[in-house]
Design a protein around this motif. Structure first.
Motif, PDB file in Angstrom:
ATOM      1  N   LEU A  68       0.477  -0.920  -0.343  1.00 21.08           N
ATOM      2  CA  LEU A  68      -0.101  -0.434  -0.021  1.00 21.08           C
ATOM      3  C   LEU A  68       0.430   1.164   0.176  1.00 21.08           C
ATOM      4  O   LEU A  68       1.584   1.338   0.944  1.00 21.08           O
ATOM      5  CB  LEU A  68      -0.833   0.001   1.741  1.00 21.08           C
ATOM      6  N   ASP A  69       0.579   2.251  -1.059  1.00 22.00           N
ATOM      7  CA  ASP A  69       1.281   3.017  -0.980  1.00 22.00           C
ATOM      8  C   ASP A  69       1.153   4.216   0.507  1.00 22.00           C
ATOM      9  O   ASP A  69      -0.101   3.596   0.667  1.00 22.00           O
ATOM     10  CB  ASP A  69       0.803   4.019  -1.961  1.00 22.00           C
ATOM     11  N   PRO A  70       1.884   4.744   0.798  1.00 29.91           N
ATOM     12  CA  PRO A  70       1.920   5.689   2.483  1.00 29.91           C
ATOM     13  C   PRO A  70       0.929   6.296   2.564  1.00 29.91           C
ATOM     14  O   PRO A  70       0.136   6.878   3.186  1.00 29.91           O
ATOM     15  CB  PRO A  70       2.823   6.062   2.772  1.00 29.91           C
ATOM     16  N   ASN A  71       0.634   6.574   1.350  1.00 36.00           N
ATOM     17  CA  ASN A  71      -1.070   8.252   1.502  1.00 36.00           C
ATOM     18  C   ASN A  71      -1.740   7.301   1.668  1.00 36.00           C
ATOM     19  O   ASN A  71      -3.040   8.037   1.094  1.00 36.00           O
ATOM     20  CB  ASN A  71      -0.403   8.991  -0.391  1.00 36.00           C
ATOM     21  N   GLY A  72      -2.067   6.087   1.139  1.00 43.69           N
ATOM     22  CA  GLY A  72      -3.103   5.108   1.483  1.00 43.69           C
ATOM     23  C   GLY A  72      -4.157   5.688   0.704  1.00 43.69           C
ATOM     24  O   GLY A  72      -5.651   4.957   0.496  1.00 43.69           O
ATOM     25  N   LYS A  73      -3.310   5.946  -1.162  1.00 42.34           N
ATOM     26  CA  LYS A  73      -4.744   6.132  -1.982  1.00 42.34           C
ATOM     27  C   LYS A  73      -5.029   5.283  -3.191  1.00 42.34           C
ATOM     28  O   LYS A  73      -5.231   5.241  -4.099  1.00 42.34           O
ATOM     29  CB  LYS A  73      -4.494   7.760  -2.325  1.00 42.34           C
ATOM     30  N   GLN A  74      -3.676   4.797  -2.504  1.00 42.04           N
ATOM     31  CA  GLN A  74      -3.166   3.391  -4.309  1.00 42.04           C
ATOM     32  C   GLN A  74      -2.192   2.868  -3.878  1.00 42.04           C
ATOM     33  O   GLN A  74      -1.729   2.249  -2.772  1.00 42.04           O
ATOM     34  CB  GLN A  74      -2.542   4.177  -5.634  1.00 42.04           C
ATOM     35  N   LEU A  75      -1.787   1.463  -4.782  1.00 36.36           N
ATOM     36  CA  LEU A  75      -0.952   0.460  -4.421  1.00 36.36           C
ATOM     37  C   LEU A  75       0.289   0.788  -4.756  1.00 36.36           C
ATOM     38  O   LEU A  75       0.748   1.748  -5.975  1.00 36.36           O
ATOM     39  CB  LEU A  75      -1.196  -0.873  -4.801  1.00 36.36           C
ATOM     40  N   LEU A  76       1.338   0.013  -4.704  1.00 29.71           N
ATOM     41  CA  LEU A  76       2.354   0.653  -4.921  1.00 29.71           C
ATOM     42  C   LEU A  76       3.731  -1.211  -5.437  1.00 29.71           C
ATOM     43  O   LEU A  76       2.596  -2.134  -4.904  1.00 29.71           O
ATOM     44  CB  LEU A  76       3.784   0.582  -4.070  1.00 29.71           C
ATOM     45  N   GLN A  77       3.695  -1.369  -6.781  1.00 29.40           N
ATOM     46  CA  GLN A  77       4.395  -2.411  -7.159  1.00 29.40           C
ATOM     47  C   GLN A  77       5.758  -2.460  -7.558  1.00 29.40           C
ATOM     48  O   GLN A  77       6.066  -1.544  -8.160  1.00 29.40           O
ATOM     49  CB  GLN A  77       3.249  -2.808  -8.425  1.00 29.40           C
ATOM     50  N   TRP A  78       6.447  -3.387  -7.470  1.00 27.43           N
ATOM     51  CA  TRP A  78       7.895  -3.138  -7.470  1.00 27.43           C
ATOM     52  C   TRP A  78       8.339  -4.839  -7.971  1.00 27.43           C
ATOM     53  O   TRP A  78       7.904  -5.689  -7.507  1.00 27.43           O
ATOM     54  CB  TRP A  78       8.243  -3.155  -6.387  1.00 27.43           C
ATOM     55  N   PRO A  79       9.056  -5.178  -8.862  1.00 22.88           N
ATOM     56  CA  PRO A  79       9.196  -6.431  -9.679  1.00 22.88           C
ATOM     57  C   PRO A  79      10.230  -6.697  -8.177  1.00 22.88           C
ATOM     58  O   PRO A  79      11.084  -6.776  -7.544  1.00 22.88           O
ATOM     59  CB  PRO A  79      10.528  -6.114 -10.574  1.00 22.88           C
ATOM     60  N   ILE A  80       9.769  -8.472  -7.970  1.00 23.49           N
ATOM     61  CA  ILE A  80      10.431  -9.188  -7.137  1.00 23.49           C
ATOM     62  C   ILE A  80      12.123  -9.248  -7.205  1.00 23.49           C
ATOM     63  O   ILE A  80      12.118  -9.466  -7.925  1.00 23.49           O
ATOM     64  CB  ILE A  80      10.144 -10.349  -7.497  1.00 23.49           C
TER      65      ILE A  80
END
Ligand code: DQQ
Length: 537
Positions: free
Chosen positions: A319-331
Motif C-alpha cells: 500500500l502506498d503510504p498515502n493510502g490512496k493506491q498500491l505500489l508494485q515492484w518487481p520481485i
C-alpha cells in the motif's frame, strides 16, 4: 521467421511453444512456487484450454511439468478455464476452476486436489466425482459466471469465494459461502457490483496492511487492513482496482471515495497486463502479483513464431503510504539475473540531448534511473490544456508524445532503439502545470517501436500521483526483446508494452537517455544491467 525468433523473451515466463493466457492458481507450497496457466497444447492461438503447470524455487528459474487439469469429465469437457488455489488448514491445497460444459460456453465451478501430497511438485491432480460444486442458477447469465478466487475464511467459520460475472451491463462479484469447501451457497447480495462496467473476469480480493510493507494471508481481517478488489474488464481489456473497506457484518465491500469503480479508476498497469492474480507468499511475508501480456503482433505472426503470450515479471504489492493506491515492484529475486552494470551520475541533459548507455545488452536489460530538475523548471512546465480533462492519459500521450517539445519533459529512456532511431520505444515523463498543481504523465509509446506493418502500437500512458517537492522522478524499465515493463516513481504507475522491432534486435538494440524539454534535467543516477537468461521451462 528469423526476426520472430529474436522476439522471444529471455527472462519472462514462457513455455517452449504455443498459446498462453491467464496465470492460474499461483501458490507457494512446501518450498515450491507453483504457476499454472491457461494453455493451448495444440497451437499458438486461443483454444483447447488446459491448465499447464510449472514449478520454481525462486520464481526466476522454471521447470515445466505435464498439464494438471485438462478436459476429461462432463463437468469440464469443453475447457478448463481460470481459477485459484487455496491452502486449507492441515496444509491441503485445493484448486477451484471454471469448467465449460457445452458448446454454448455454459460455466460451472469445479475443484481438484493433489493425487499425492508427498510428491514435492504436486504433479498429478484429481477431480472428484462430486463435481461440479457450483452451477449457475435459473435467471443467471450462464456464460458470464467464472474465475473463482482464492477463498478466505470469515469469523463465522465459513469460507468465501468470489465469481466474476455480469447482470445486463452491471459488473458483478458474486459471493459464495461454504463450511466444508464442498457445499457452496450463493449469498443474497454480491460482494460488490458496478453499473456499466460489463462482465467482470478474474476478480481478486485480498487485504493489505495499512502500515508497513508485508503482505497478508487472504483471510486476514480487522481494523489494521484495507481491502483491494481487482477485476478484469473484458470490454476494454484493462484491469482496474479499488481500495476500500470490507464490512464483514453485511459481507459487502465499499470502495474508498479516493478510488473509483470503472474504467477511469486505478489500474495495476496502464499497458498490456490482464487477468492477473495475486497470492500470499508466507515464506517471505509478501503478496505477489502475476499478470499476463498477450502479443501485439498478428495471429499470423504468432502462428509463424509458434508461440503467443508471456507472463510479466511477478510484482510485490504494497500500500502506498498515502493510502490512496498500491505500489508494485518487481520481485527482488529478479536482481539475481543482473550481469554487467553501467553506472552514470551527474550528467545534465539539455534540450535535444540523446545520450547512449553503452556496455550492456540493451535488448535484455534492467534499467533504473532517477532524474532531478530545478525548482524553477517546475514553473516552466507546459500548461495542462483544460480540454484534456476529458481525455485519458493515453490520449494525452498520443497528442504530445516524446518528440513534441515541452517545458519540463518529455525526458526518459529510448528503449529497444536502432542506432539511427528508425525504431525506438520511448518511456518518459512530461510534467504539466495545472493552476498551482503539477500533473505528471508517464508514457510508453509504441508508435515508433517498429518498421513492421500490422502491429498494435498504442501510446500507453498513466498519470503519476507523485509529490515533486524533492524535484525528482524515477523510472525502472525491464527490457526483454519484445516487452518493455516500466515502473514510474517506485511503482506508483506501471506500464507494460509489447513491441517488435526489426532493426533494434539482439546486439543491434541500443538504449538511450533523452530530453526534449526546454528545461535541463540531470541524471542523478542511472544503473543499467545486462540480464542473464534463467532456466525457462
Ligand atoms: N480467460 C479465461 C477465462 C477468463 C479469461 C479463459 C480472461 O476464465 O475469464 O481462457 O482472460
Amino acid at each position: 521467421s528469423n526476426v520472430g525468433r529474436l522476439h522471444r523473451t529471455a527472462y519472462h515466463f514462457q513455455p517452449k511453444r504455443h498459446w498462453i493466457n491467464d496465470p492460474n492458481g499461483p501458490m507457494y507450497y512446501n518450498g515450491v512456487y507453483h504457476l499454472f496457466y491457461q494453455y493451448n497444447p495444440k497451437g499458438a492461438v486461443w483454444g483447447n484450454i488446459v491448465w499447464a503447470h510449472s514449478v520454481s524455487t525462486d520464481l526466476i528459474n522454471w521447470t515445466p511439468l505435464d498439464p494438471t487439469i485438462f478436459p476429461s469429465k462432463p463437468f469440464d469437457k469443453y475447457g478448463c478455464w481460470s481459477g485459484s488455489a487455496t491452502v486449507l488448514p492441515g496444509n491441503r491445497p485445493v484448486i477451484l476452476y471454471t469448467g465449460i460444459v457445452d458448446q454454448n460456453n455454459t460455466q460451472v465451478q469445479n475443484y481438484a486436489v493433489p493425487a499425492n501430497l508427498s510428491d514435492p511438485y504436486l504433479r498429478e491432480w484429481v477431480k472428484p466425482d462430486n463435481n461440479p460444486l457450483i452451477v449457475p442458477q435459473a435467471g443467471e447469465n450462464k456464460t458470464a459466471f467464472r474465475d473463482p478466487t482464492t477463498a478466505w475464511l470469515g469469523r463465522d467459520g465459513r469460507w468465501r469465494i468470489l465469481l466474476g460475472g455480469k447482470r445486463k451491463h452491471r459488473g458483478v462479484a458474486f459471493l459464495y459461502r461454504s463450511r466444508d469447501f464442498l457445499r457452496w451457497t450463493k449469498a443474497k447480495h454480491p460482494l460488490h457490483t458496478a453499473a456499466g462496467t460489463g462482465n467482470w473476469e478474474c476478480p481478486d480480493f485480498y487485504p493489505v496492511p495499512k502500515q508497513g510493507s508485508n503482505g497478508l494471508d487472504t483471510s486476514v481481517l480487522g481494523p489494521n487492513v484495507k481491502h483491494v478488489l481487482k477485476v478484469s474488464l473484458d470490454v476494454t481489456r484493462y484491469e482496474y482496482y479499488t481500495l476500500g473497506s470490507y464490512d464483514t457484518d453485511k459481507d459487502r465491500y465499499i470502495p474508498d471515495d479516493t478510488s473509483r469503480d470503472g474504467w477511469n479508476g486505478l489500474r495495476y498497469d496502464y499497458g498490456n497486463f490482464y487477468a492477473s492474480k495475486s497470492f500470499f507468499d508466507h515464506s517471505k511475508n509478501r503478496r505477489i502479483l502475476w499478470g499476463w501480456a498477450n502479443e501485439s503482433d498478428t495471429a499470423y505472426d504468432d502462428m509463424t513464431k509458434g508461440w503467443a503470450g508471456i507472463q510479466l515479471i511477478p510484482r510485490v504489492i504494497t500500500l502506498d503510504p498515502n493510502g490512496k493506491q498500491l505500489l508494485q515492484w518487481p520481485i527482488p529475486e529478479l536482481e539475481s539475473l543482473r550481469g554487467e552494470n553501467v553506472h552514470l551520475s551527474g550528467q545534465v541533459l539539455k534540450k535535444g540531448d540523446v545520450v547512449e548507455v553503452t556496455g550492456i545488452t540493451a535488448a535484455q536489460a534492467d534499467v533504473e534511473v532517477t532524474f532531478s530538475f530545478a525548482a524553477s523548471s517546475l514553473d516552466l512546465a507546459e500548461q495542462f490544456d483544460p480540454a484534456w480533462k476529458t481525455l485519458d492519459a493515453q490520449d494525452v500521450c498520443g497528442r504530445r508524445g516524446s518528440t513534441v517539445e515541452g517545458g519540463l519533459g518529455p525526458f526518459g529512456l529510448l528503449t529497444l532503439a536502432s542506432e539511427n532511431l528508425e525504431e525506438y520505444t520511448p518511456v518518459f515523463f512530461r510534467v504539466f502545470k495545472a493552476g498551482y498543481q503539477h500533473v505528471v504523465l508517464m508514457c510508453s509509446d509504441a508508435r515508433s517501436s517498429s518498421l513492421m506493418d500490422g502491429l498494435y502500437t498504442p501510446s500507453f500512458a498513466g498519470f503519476v500521483d507523485v509529490d515533486l517537492t524533492d524535484k525528482k522522478l524515477s523510472l525502472r524499465s525491464l527490457i526483454d526483446h519484445s516487452v518493455v515493463e516500466s515502473f514510474g516513481a517506485r511503482g506508483k504507475t506501471c506500464i507494460s508494452s509489447r513491441v517488435y522491432p526489426t532493426l533494434a534486435v539482439s546486439d543491434k538494440a541500443h538504449l538511450y537517455v533523452f530530453n526534449n524539454g526546454t528545461e535541463a534535467v540531470k541524471i542523478e543516477t542511472l544503473d543499467a544491467w545486462s540480464m542473464n537468461r534463467p532456466r525457462m521451462n
